[in-house]
Design a protein around this motif. Structure first.
Motif, PDB file in Angstrom:
ATOM      1  N   GLN A  93       0.807  -1.019  -0.374  1.00 50.39           N
ATOM      2  CA  GLN A  93      -0.280  -0.407   0.283  1.00 50.39           C
ATOM      3  C   GLN A  93       0.895   1.207   0.136  1.00 50.39           C
ATOM      4  OE1 GLN A  93      -3.753   0.206  -0.607  1.00 50.39           O
ATOM      5  NE2 GLN A  93      -2.840  -1.911  -0.458  1.00 50.39           N
ATOM      6  N   ARG A  94       2.481   1.093   0.392  1.00 52.35           N
ATOM      7  CA  ARG A  94       3.024   2.393  -0.084  1.00 52.35           C
ATOM      8  C   ARG A  94       3.133   3.003  -1.155  1.00 52.35           C
ATOM      9  NH1 ARG A  94       8.029   1.988   3.955  1.00 52.35           N
ATOM     10  NH2 ARG A  94       6.559   2.358   5.764  1.00 52.35           N
ATOM     11  N   ILE A  95       3.202   3.661  -1.218  1.00 53.21           N
ATOM     12  CA  ILE A  95       3.859   4.123  -2.952  1.00 53.21           C
ATOM     13  C   ILE A  95       5.212   5.561  -3.258  1.00 53.21           C
ATOM     14  CG2 ILE A  95       1.406   5.717  -2.860  1.00 53.21           C
ATOM     15  CD1 ILE A  95       1.453   5.157  -6.456  1.00 53.21           C
ATOM     16  N   GLN A  96       5.819   5.424  -3.326  1.00 51.05           N
ATOM     17  CA  GLN A  96       6.780   6.092  -3.891  1.00 51.05           C
ATOM     18  C   GLN A  96       6.290   7.540  -4.808  1.00 51.05           C
ATOM     19  OE1 GLN A  96      10.689   5.277  -3.628  1.00 51.05           O
ATOM     20  NE2 GLN A  96      10.397   3.611  -3.375  1.00 51.05           N
ATOM     21  N   THR A  97       7.052   9.089  -4.996  1.00 49.32           N
ATOM     22  CA  THR A  97       6.896   9.728  -5.409  1.00 49.32           C
ATOM     23  C   THR A  97       7.496   9.511  -6.985  1.00 49.32           C
ATOM     24  OG1 THR A  97       5.976  11.714  -3.633  1.00 49.32           O
ATOM     25  CG2 THR A  97       6.087  12.169  -5.826  1.00 49.32           C
ATOM     26  N   PRO A  98       7.025   9.605  -8.203  1.00 47.59           N
ATOM     27  CA  PRO A  98       8.188   9.143  -9.383  1.00 47.59           C
ATOM     28  C   PRO A  98       9.282  10.183  -8.723  1.00 47.59           C
ATOM     29  CG  PRO A  98       5.669  10.091  -9.880  1.00 47.59           C
ATOM     30  CD  PRO A  98       5.884  10.071  -8.490  1.00 47.59           C
ATOM     31  N   ASN A  99      10.353   9.508  -9.103  1.00 49.69           N
ATOM     32  CA  ASN A  99      11.594  10.691  -9.444  1.00 49.69           C
ATOM     33  C   ASN A  99      12.026  10.728 -10.620  1.00 49.69           C
ATOM     34  OD1 ASN A  99      13.691  12.188  -8.251  1.00 49.69           O
ATOM     35  ND2 ASN A  99      14.361  11.114  -7.241  1.00 49.69           N
ATOM     36  N   LEU A 100      11.886  10.574 -11.806  1.00 51.87           N
ATOM     37  CA  LEU A 100      12.320  10.228 -12.921  1.00 51.87           C
ATOM     38  C   LEU A 100      12.489  10.797 -14.074  1.00 51.87           C
ATOM     39  CD1 LEU A 100      12.328   6.038 -13.746  1.00 51.87           C
ATOM     40  CD2 LEU A 100      14.764   7.363 -13.179  1.00 51.87           C
ATOM     41  N   PRO A 101      12.384  12.671 -14.152  1.00 53.62           N
ATOM     42  CA  PRO A 101      11.847  13.366 -14.895  1.00 53.62           C
ATOM     43  C   PRO A 101      12.293  13.450 -16.061  1.00 53.62           C
ATOM     44  CG  PRO A 101      13.297  14.436 -12.867  1.00 53.62           C
ATOM     45  CD  PRO A 101      13.004  12.838 -12.628  1.00 53.62           C
ATOM     46  N   MET A 102      11.847  14.269 -16.808  1.00 52.62           N
ATOM     47  CA  MET A 102      12.171  13.985 -18.144  1.00 52.62           C
ATOM     48  C   MET A 102      12.209  15.969 -18.661  1.00 52.62           C
ATOM     49  SD  MET A 102       9.971  10.957 -20.535  1.00 52.62           S
ATOM     50  CE  MET A 102       8.668  10.981 -18.772  1.00 52.62           C
ATOM     51  N   THR A 103      13.306  16.379 -18.921  1.00 46.32           N
ATOM     52  CA  THR A 103      13.013  17.675 -19.642  1.00 46.32           C
ATOM     53  C   THR A 103      13.253  18.325 -20.567  1.00 46.32           C
ATOM     54  OG1 THR A 103      15.369  18.055 -18.891  1.00 46.32           O
ATOM     55  CG2 THR A 103      13.596  18.570 -17.269  1.00 46.32           C
ATOM     56  N   TRP A 104      13.630  18.832 -21.555  1.00 43.86           N
ATOM     57  CA  TRP A 104      14.173  19.166 -22.633  1.00 43.86           C
ATOM     58  C   TRP A 104      15.388  19.024 -23.055  1.00 43.86           C
ATOM     59  CZ3 TRP A 104      11.392  21.120 -27.552  1.00 43.86           C
ATOM     60  CH2 TRP A 104      12.808  21.888 -27.787  1.00 43.86           C
ATOM     61  N   VAL A 105      15.797  18.670 -22.257  1.00 43.48           N
ATOM     62  CA  VAL A 105      17.919  18.804 -22.349  1.00 43.48           C
ATOM     63  C   VAL A 105      18.101  17.261 -22.412  1.00 43.48           C
ATOM     64  CG1 VAL A 105      19.380  18.451 -20.834  1.00 43.48           C
ATOM     65  CG2 VAL A 105      18.070  20.413 -20.305  1.00 43.48           C
ATOM     66  N   ASP A 106      16.954  16.343 -21.726  1.00 39.78           N
ATOM     67  CA  ASP A 106      16.880  15.217 -22.473  1.00 39.78           C
ATOM     68  C   ASP A 106      15.902  14.805 -24.121  1.00 39.78           C
ATOM     69  OD1 ASP A 106      17.159  13.653 -19.540  1.00 39.78           O
ATOM     70  OD2 ASP A 106      15.670  14.282 -19.421  1.00 39.78           O
ATOM     71  N   ALA A 107      15.478  14.767 -24.342  1.00 34.69           N
ATOM     72  CA  ALA A 107      15.549  15.595 -25.021  1.00 34.69           C
ATOM     73  C   ALA A 107      16.452  16.315 -26.600  1.00 34.69           C
ATOM     74  CB  ALA A 107      13.984  16.341 -26.233  1.00 34.69           C
ATOM     75  N   GLU A 108      17.406  17.159 -26.288  1.00 38.36           N
ATOM     76  CA  GLU A 108      18.255  17.246 -27.050  1.00 38.36           C
ATOM     77  C   GLU A 108      18.833  16.456 -27.199  1.00 38.36           C
ATOM     78  OE1 GLU A 108      18.800  22.341 -26.668  1.00 38.36           O
ATOM     79  OE2 GLU A 108      19.611  20.786 -25.443  1.00 38.36           O
ATOM     80  N   GLN A 109      19.329  15.429 -25.892  1.00 40.67           N
ATOM     81  CA  GLN A 109      20.303  14.652 -25.607  1.00 40.67           C
ATOM     82  C   GLN A 109      20.102  13.529 -26.834  1.00 40.67           C
ATOM     83  OE1 GLN A 109      20.168  13.369 -21.855  1.00 40.67           O
ATOM     84  NE2 GLN A 109      21.685  15.235 -21.116  1.00 40.67           N
ATOM     85  N   ILE A 110      18.036  13.027 -26.690  1.00 38.28           N
ATOM     86  CA  ILE A 110      18.504  11.752 -27.367  1.00 38.28           C
ATOM     87  C   ILE A 110      18.564  12.408 -29.498  1.00 38.28           C
ATOM     88  CG2 ILE A 110      15.886  10.642 -28.604  1.00 38.28           C
ATOM     89  CD1 ILE A 110      17.230   9.755 -25.905  1.00 38.28           C
ATOM     90  N   ALA A 111      18.128  13.927 -29.290  1.00 39.13           N
ATOM     91  CA  ALA A 111      18.001  14.523 -30.831  1.00 39.13           C
ATOM     92  C   ALA A 111      19.243  14.096 -31.620  1.00 39.13           C
ATOM     93  CB  ALA A 111      17.537  15.831 -31.276  1.00 39.13           C
ATOM     94  N   GLN A 112      20.676  14.373 -30.667  1.00 40.82           N
ATOM     95  CA  GLN A 112      22.387  13.647 -31.268  1.00 40.82           C
ATOM     96  C   GLN A 112      22.375  12.742 -31.572  1.00 40.82           C
ATOM     97  OE1 GLN A 112      24.298  15.260 -28.014  1.00 40.82           O
ATOM     98  NE2 GLN A 112      22.980  17.092 -27.952  1.00 40.82           N
ATOM     99  N   THR A 113      21.070  11.406 -31.583  1.00 39.68           N
ATOM    100  CA  THR A 113      21.249  10.620 -32.120  1.00 39.68           C
ATOM    101  C   THR A 113      20.551  10.124 -33.020  1.00 39.68           C
ATOM    102  OG1 THR A 113      19.718   9.472 -30.640  1.00 39.68           O
ATOM    103  CG2 THR A 113      21.933   9.467 -29.777  1.00 39.68           C
TER     104      THR A 113
END
Length: 319
Positions: A166-186
């Motif tokens: 019944q215990r649930i944690q707050t999610p802590n895997l954020p995504m930001t524009w910086v992540d999108a830029e990193q993927i775009a480079q591939t």
């Protein structure tokens, strides 16, 4: 461009016969709203959230009907969440069969996660999908077995509620524009294919877009990003950036169109009628100088694009 996005994946198990439509996003959105409203609304007498004096302090209105007196769009501002419905599902689930779906929380809405977590479980108790004879004409019910945070761009997961807990944690895997830029480079700067996994519904000059030209898609992505940025204290694109995006997109060629139109509708309790939510599904390939557009297209694969994203529309992936 600093607002962050969190995505959670809900693993569920049917506990009564459960039958879903081909596109289940609208049903999930309706069940999510009803669970929030039933559990956390303290003024059921109000006809709408906008009429309620508790508007600015209520988690239901913050997620489902945000309102800003100083917003140029008034009540019509982007909801800070989007649904990712199950894809390629069987349509019906017998007791003990499993299915999964996703919920994206945008910007400050992550602070409301405790309310979201409780609403997920109430959704299962209240029922989902069609009323079926095998279930005494009730909606099928389910239990939440596991909840994971998912970093959609870097393929990472974080267990936030284990099966049987019944215990649930707050999610802590954020995504930001910086992540999108990193993927775009591939990615290739010359060619790209977009796979529209759920209906892409865009209205261009008062006409439904039925050919997936890139410029209208890019225009809606910039508008969606800017609307979300304004509501969450981030910087929208500048006029010069928007014009550069649109200019680059106008020069991109649609070289292969493997999309088709699907007609769908959902029932609006507020309007007391069915509303169309159909759109394009399939894939489309583009070629040209994509370098400037790639981060925006990657970001769009996270925040979704077009109309009815809260009902599961506008989910696409890139190859």
């Amino acid at each position: 461009m600093t607002f962050s996005v969190h995505h959670i994946r809900v693993q569920a198990k049917a506990i009564a016969p459960l039958q879903l439509h081909v596109h289940t996003g609208a049903a999930l959105r309706g069940a999510f709203f009803n669970a929030l409203w039933e559990r956390f609304c303290t003024n059921h007498a109000a006809k709408t959230c906008a009429e309620c004096p508790l508007l600015q302090a209520c988690p239901v209105s913050s997620l489902m009907a945000p309102h800003r007196d100083d917003s140029p769009r008034g009540n019509d501002i982007p909801r800070p969440f989007a649904i990712r419905p199950p894809l390629h599902h069987a349509g019906s689930f017998a007791p003990d069969e499993q299915f999964a779906w996703g919920l994206t929380l945008i910007g400050q809405s992550t602070k409301l996660f405790p309310y979201v977590a409780m609403a997920l479980h109430m959704m299962g108790q209240n029922g989902l999908g069609k009323r079926v004879a095998a279930n005494d004409w009730e909606r099928g019910r389910f239990v939440v077995e596991q909840v994971d945070a998912v970093q959609l761009l870097h393929d990472q997961t974080q267990l936030i509620q284990a099966a049987g807990s019944q215990r649930i944690q707050t999610p802590n895997l954020p995504m930001t524009w910086v992540d999108a830029e990193q993927i775009a480079q591939t990615l290739s700067n010359a060619t790209i294919r977009l796979h529209f996994m759920t209906p892409l519904r865009i209205i261009e000059q008062k006409i439904l877009l039925k050919v997936p030209l890139l410029r209208p898609i890019v225009q809606r992505l910039t508008e969606r990003h800017d609307g979300l940025a304004r509501e969450h204290g981030s910087e929208p694109f500048s006029y010069e950036q928007r014009q550069a995006f649109l200019g680059a997109a106008a020069a991109i060629k649609l070289v292969q169109n493997d999309t088709h139109w699907v007609d769908l509708d959902s029932y609006s309790a507020r309007q007391r009628r069915k509303t169309p939510i159909g759109g394009l599904v399939g894939s489309a390939e583009y070629s040209g100088d994509l370098a400037l557009l790639l981060p925006l297209l990657v970001w769009g694969s996270v925040i979704q694009v077009g109309k009815d994203t809260t009902k599961g529309n506008g989910v696409y992936r890139i190859s």
